[in-house]
Enzyme design. Structure first.
Site, PDB file in Angstrom:
ATOM      1  N   ASP A   1       0.847  -1.202   0.000  1.00 17.75           N
ATOM      2  CA  ASP A   1       0.000   0.000   0.000  1.00 17.75           C
ATOM      3  C   ASP A   1       0.877   1.245   0.000  1.00 17.75           C
ATOM      4  OD1 ASP A   1      -2.194  -1.650   0.244  1.00 17.75           O
ATOM      5  OD2 ASP A   1      -2.304  -1.452   2.429  1.00 17.75           O
TER       6      ASP A   1
HETATM    7  N1  URA Z   1      -1.235  -5.981   3.848  1.00 15.57           N
HETATM    8  C1  URA Z   1      -1.701  -4.723   3.899  1.00 15.57           C
HETATM    9  O1  URA Z   1      -2.715  -4.459   4.526  1.00 15.57           O
HETATM   10  N2  URA Z   1      -1.034  -3.765   3.247  1.00 15.57           N
HETATM   11  C2  URA Z   1       0.112  -3.989   2.562  1.00 15.57           C
HETATM   12  O2  URA Z   1       0.689  -3.061   1.994  1.00 15.57           O
HETATM   13  C3  URA Z   1       0.591  -5.305   2.520  1.00 15.57           C
HETATM   14  C4  URA Z   1      -0.102  -6.297   3.178  1.00 15.57           C
END
Ligand code: URA
Length: 254
Positions: free
Chosen positions: A114
């Site tokens: 993310d």
């Molecule tokens: N899980 C998440 O919630 N975000 C990420 O970036 C990776 C795994």
């Protein structure tokens, strides 16, 4: 003998690119459609076009592609605030600006983090290996460290260890533990969690499902790889052992 070398006979451009490790076949077709591929200086968009590896010069974004070129593998320690994409129509910061895309044409990230997640993001030019690493059947473990609101109880952690139901289906059982308290002052804690799945916002959704909002998230390993001395915002090539290990992790197992 050169004449019998199967790599050197004329072949379709997308096959040539996939074999050279630039991208998967489909990814190579997308590069062609985008006008990024030239053969002897001419843009080639036609999917049936052929290339003779013994005499034609193929370029992607201006860099020459050769068949015996070894695939590139590198890791980025992704900083906060960057999108996991190679370009963004709105001009937002993306990870592409942090890795050497001109030196290694066809480089792309294996999976996603993310925008506000930091840590280990693998990049490769090897579309085949990338696809396999992301395939659920490969069970490639990823370890995350999360700063969360409050402190999960053993009972709550057990729900994640058994496999919790999310809105897009059950999550596979995770290894999870409270590592310790968060920064002094607040009611927060640090949780370590290992998953082999890679669904959207999965760690955040799993921890939210047991009542603990994720405030910060960092990935410190991906399969056999760890960041080691790779600092936030910088990248490093994988060493020989790491390449062997990641290719093994991607190999089909009976
Ligand atoms: N899980 C998440 O919630 N975000 C990420 O970036 C990776 C795994």
């Amino acid at each position: 003998m050169q004449g019998s070398d199967e790599r050197l006979v004329p072949m379709r451009v997308q096959r040539f690119l996939a074999r050279a490790g630039v991208a998967s076949r489909r990814g190579s077709e997308a590069l062609m459609t985008a006008g990024r591929v030239r053969v002897n200086g001419e843009v080639v968009r036609e999917m049936g076009s052929k290339v003779d590896p013994q005499k034609d010069v193929v370029t992607v974004d201006g860099s020459v592609v050769r068949l015996n070129q070894k695939p590139c593998y590198l890791m980025l320690n992704k900083p906060d605030g960057y999108l996991t994409t190679m370009s963004d129509p709105y001009g937002r910061p993306c990870v592409a600006s942090l890795v050497p895309t001109r030196r290694y044409p066809g480089l792309f990230p294996v999976g996603r983090l993310d925008q506000d997640t930091t840590g280990l993001l693998l990049f490769t030019t090897n579309g085949d290996v990338a696809q396999r690493l992301l395939h659920p059947s490969r069970h490639v473990n990823k370890h995350y460290v999360a700063l969360v609101d409050g402190t999960p109880t053993e009972r709550e952690l057990q729900r994640l260890r058994r496999g919790i139901m999310l809105d897009d289906g059950p999550a596979a059982p995770a290894q999870v533990e409270v590592i310790g308290p968060g920064e002094s002052g607040g009611d927060t804690s640090v949780v370590g969690i290992t998953l082999h799945e890679g669904r959207k916002h999965q760690v955040k959704r799993m921890l939210a499902a047991i009542g603990h909002k994720v405030l910060r998230l960092h990935r410190d390993s991906f399969g056999p790889l760890t960041l080691r001395d790779c600092k936030a915002g910088s990248w490093r090539l994988l060493d020989e052992d790491e390449v062997r290990n990641i290719e093994e992790a991607a190999a089909w197992k009976e």
